[in-house]
Design a protein around this motif. Structure first.
Motif, PDB file in Angstrom:
ATOM      1  N   ARG A  39      89.778 -80.208  49.752  1.00 54.88           N
ATOM      2  CA  ARG A  39      91.192 -79.955  50.007  1.00 54.88           C
ATOM      3  C   ARG A  39      92.035 -81.193  49.680  1.00 54.88           C
ATOM      4  O   ARG A  39      93.113 -81.094  49.089  1.00 54.88           O
ATOM      5  N   VAL A  40      91.551 -82.372  50.061  1.00 56.98           N
ATOM      6  CA  VAL A  40      92.290 -83.611  49.786  1.00 56.98           C
ATOM      7  C   VAL A  40      92.404 -83.844  48.287  1.00 56.98           C
ATOM      8  O   VAL A  40      93.479 -84.220  47.777  1.00 56.98           O
ATOM      9  N   LEU A  41      91.324 -83.620  47.558  1.00 52.40           N
ATOM     10  CA  LEU A  41      91.360 -83.816  46.105  1.00 52.40           C
ATOM     11  C   LEU A  41      92.331 -82.842  45.441  1.00 52.40           C
ATOM     12  O   LEU A  41      93.033 -83.194  44.488  1.00 52.40           O
ATOM     13  N   GLU A  42      92.385 -81.626  45.949  1.00 47.66           N
ATOM     14  CA  GLU A  42      93.333 -80.654  45.406  1.00 47.66           C
ATOM     15  C   GLU A  42      94.779 -81.071  45.690  1.00 47.66           C
ATOM     16  O   GLU A  42      95.669 -80.928  44.838  1.00 47.66           O
ATOM     17  N   GLU A  43      95.027 -81.604  46.884  1.00 45.93           N
ATOM     18  CA  GLU A  43      96.373 -82.073  47.221  1.00 45.93           C
ATOM     19  C   GLU A  43      96.779 -83.245  46.336  1.00 45.93           C
ATOM     20  O   GLU A  43      97.938 -83.338  45.902  1.00 45.93           O
ATOM     21  N   VAL A  44      95.829 -84.143  46.077  1.00 46.21           N
ATOM     22  CA  VAL A  44      96.116 -85.264  45.175  1.00 46.21           C
ATOM     23  C   VAL A  44      96.433 -84.752  43.783  1.00 46.21           C
ATOM     24  O   VAL A  44      97.367 -85.225  43.117  1.00 46.21           O
ATOM     25  N   ALA A  45      95.684 -83.755  43.326  1.00 42.23           N
ATOM     26  CA  ALA A  45      95.918 -83.189  41.999  1.00 42.23           C
ATOM     27  C   ALA A  45      97.315 -82.595  41.893  1.00 42.23           C
ATOM     28  O   ALA A  45      98.029 -82.800  40.904  1.00 42.23           O
ATOM     29  N   GLU A  46      97.728 -81.865  42.930  1.00 44.83           N
ATOM     30  CA  GLU A  46      99.060 -81.252  42.911  1.00 44.83           C
ATOM     31  C   GLU A  46     100.156 -82.312  42.900  1.00 44.83           C
ATOM     32  O   GLU A  46     101.158 -82.188  42.174  1.00 44.83           O
ATOM     33  N   ALA A  47      99.968 -83.362  43.702  1.00 38.78           N
ATOM     34  CA  ALA A  47     100.980 -84.419  43.770  1.00 38.78           C
ATOM     35  C   ALA A  47     101.109 -85.156  42.444  1.00 38.78           C
ATOM     36  O   ALA A  47     102.214 -85.461  41.990  1.00 38.78           O
ATOM     37  N   VAL A  48      99.973 -85.434  41.800  1.00 40.90           N
ATOM     38  CA  VAL A  48     100.006 -86.124  40.508  1.00 40.90           C
ATOM     39  C   VAL A  48     100.662 -85.242  39.451  1.00 40.90           C
ATOM     40  O   VAL A  48     101.463 -85.705  38.630  1.00 40.90           O
ATOM     41  N   THR A  49     100.362 -83.947  39.485  1.00 35.51           N
ATOM     42  CA  THR A  49     100.942 -83.016  38.502  1.00 35.51           C
ATOM     43  C   THR A  49     102.448 -82.874  38.697  1.00 35.51           C
ATOM     44  O   THR A  49     103.216 -82.865  37.727  1.00 35.51           O
ATOM     45  N   GLU A  50     102.898 -82.786  39.943  1.00 36.47           N
ATOM     46  CA  GLU A  50     104.320 -82.587  40.217  1.00 36.47           C
ATOM     47  C   GLU A  50     105.159 -83.825  39.918  1.00 36.47           C
ATOM     48  O   GLU A  50     106.277 -83.721  39.424  1.00 36.47           O
ATOM     49  N   THR A  51     104.640 -85.001  40.225  1.00 35.19           N
ATOM     50  CA  THR A  51     105.425 -86.231  40.075  1.00 35.19           C
ATOM     51  C   THR A  51     105.196 -86.932  38.746  1.00 35.19           C
ATOM     52  O   THR A  51     106.057 -87.682  38.287  1.00 35.19           O
ATOM     53  N   GLY A  52     104.004 -86.721  38.163  1.00 41.98           N
ATOM     54  CA  GLY A  52     103.671 -87.424  36.935  1.00 41.98           C
ATOM     55  C   GLY A  52     103.341 -88.887  37.136  1.00 41.98           C
ATOM     56  O   GLY A  52     103.214 -89.644  36.171  1.00 41.98           O
ATOM     57  N   GLN A  53     103.191 -89.309  38.395  1.00 36.41           N
ATOM     58  CA  GLN A  53     102.879 -90.708  38.703  1.00 36.41           C
ATOM     59  C   GLN A  53     101.384 -90.872  38.971  1.00 36.41           C
ATOM     60  O   GLN A  53     100.713 -89.917  39.385  1.00 36.41           O
TER      61      GLN A  53
END
Length: 343
Positions: A39-53
């Motif tokens: 779940r944590v890895l998926e949340e990190v993936a979403e955050a990186v995809t949304e922000t591009g950072q």
């Protein structure tokens, strides 16, 4: 889980490395349940995809973020099974068996069990007794300590010491040394190391936990609860014995003042012990124990290296191996000493 699903994109090695490090920290260091890791890895993936950072800019260093996740998102019951190093008794046992197996393999490779004066029976006795000592020292002792069973750990250590001494004594007897040879070449001693590592990898964590902590989480009467509190504080959480006893006395006085049962007033003993030791002091205890362990290793390797130098018949790779181990242990001891001074 793919790295793309772990907050990384193909071709971005720095992001791949961050996600890999986070997963290793959560799984191996903090023993976080697999479902939460995913779940944590998926949340990190979403955050990186949304922000591009980059993930590190969003969440900081992987080690620190893993510690935050383990502290804030893992339930107290699960966290309370870990010691001051962040490892469970089963983790200590499995990793210790693998490390002990590697140690026996190295000993066999440098010719520790290889001598023209030793018969096959002597080599067999030395290999088996050394393997027992290594298994207890590397795996069973630290696992029992992490389970809060320090007295049992010392009992196992004493038994292993007796078995090792008996094996060395029997191997040196003329009747054994001069026994008729049988097909047990010294290199076969490496099989003992392979066996230790295989056992560490094959035995399920649940089975190890049932053996090491048979009473974990069960209901206790007040005296059992207080006794268990002292064992956990001293063994699992690494507090000095006097400090652990002081906490037990304070809990006893509190229960006497309230007139309520320990389980009812203070809750599950494993969680209560963890709450008493949470905070910066946990890192101090971890560094202190690591430093003492490194100091002991340095002393052992120094003695081995000195004995090798004094032995006129020694040669080959053994002196160089002892010298390299002594240098590595000394360097690691210095690093840990500096860290403890900073703290």
């Amino acid at each position: 889980m793919t790295k793309a699903a772990a907050g990384t994109r193909p071709g971005h090695s720095d992001r791949d490395a961050w996600a890999d490090k986070l997963e290793l920290e959560l799984t191996l260091v903090h023993s976080v349940p697999r479902e939460l890791v995913n779940r944590v890895l998926e949340e990190v993936a979403e955050a990186v995809t949304e922000t591009g950072q980059p993930a590190e800019e969003l969440f900081g260093p992987a080690e620190e973020y893993a510690a935050v996740v383990a502290t804030e998102r893992v339930d107290a019951g699960h966290r309370s099974t870990r010691d001051f190093e962040g490892r469970t008794p089963a983790t200590h046992f499995r990793q210790g068996m693998v490390a002990g197996g590697i140690a026996v393999l190295i000993m066999a490779a440098v010719g520790t069990f290889d001598s023209e004066e030793l018969s096959g029976a002597s080599t067999l006795l030395l290999s088996l007794s050394t393997s027992v000592f290594v298994a207890v020292g590397f795996a069973v002792f630290p696992a029992l300590r992490a389970a809060g069973r320090t007295r049992t750990a010392w009992l196992y250590g004493a038994v292993a010491g007796v078995i090792t001494a008996a094996g060395v004594y029997l191997a040196a007897l003329p009747a054994i040394r001069d026994a008729p040879p049988f097909p047990f070449p010294p290199i076969t001693a490496a099989g003992c190391g392979v066996l230790l590592g295989a056992l560490g990898l094959a035995i399920p964590s649940q089975a190890v936990n049932r053996w090491l902590s048979p009473g974990e989480g069960r209901r206790l009467d007040d005296e059992q609860w207080l006794c268990r509190l002292g064992e956990l504080l001293y063994g699992r959480h690494g507090l000095p014995l006097r400090t652990a006893q002081r906490h037990v006395t304070e809990a006893r006085d509190h229960l006497a003042a309230t007139g309520r049962g320990a389980q009812q007033e203070l809750g599950q003993v494993e969680v209560y012990a963890m709450d008493l030791t949470d905070g910066p002091g946990r890192d101090v205890q971890r560094l202190r124990h690591q430093f003492l362990g490194a100091l002991f290793s340095m002393a052992v390797f120094a003695v081995l290296f000195t004995l090798t130098l004094l032995d006129s018949d020694s040669g080959g790779a053994v002196p160089w191996v002892h010298a390299a181990l002594f240098v590595c242990a000394t360097a690691w001891t210095i690093v840990l000493f500096r860290r403890t001074r900073v703290r």
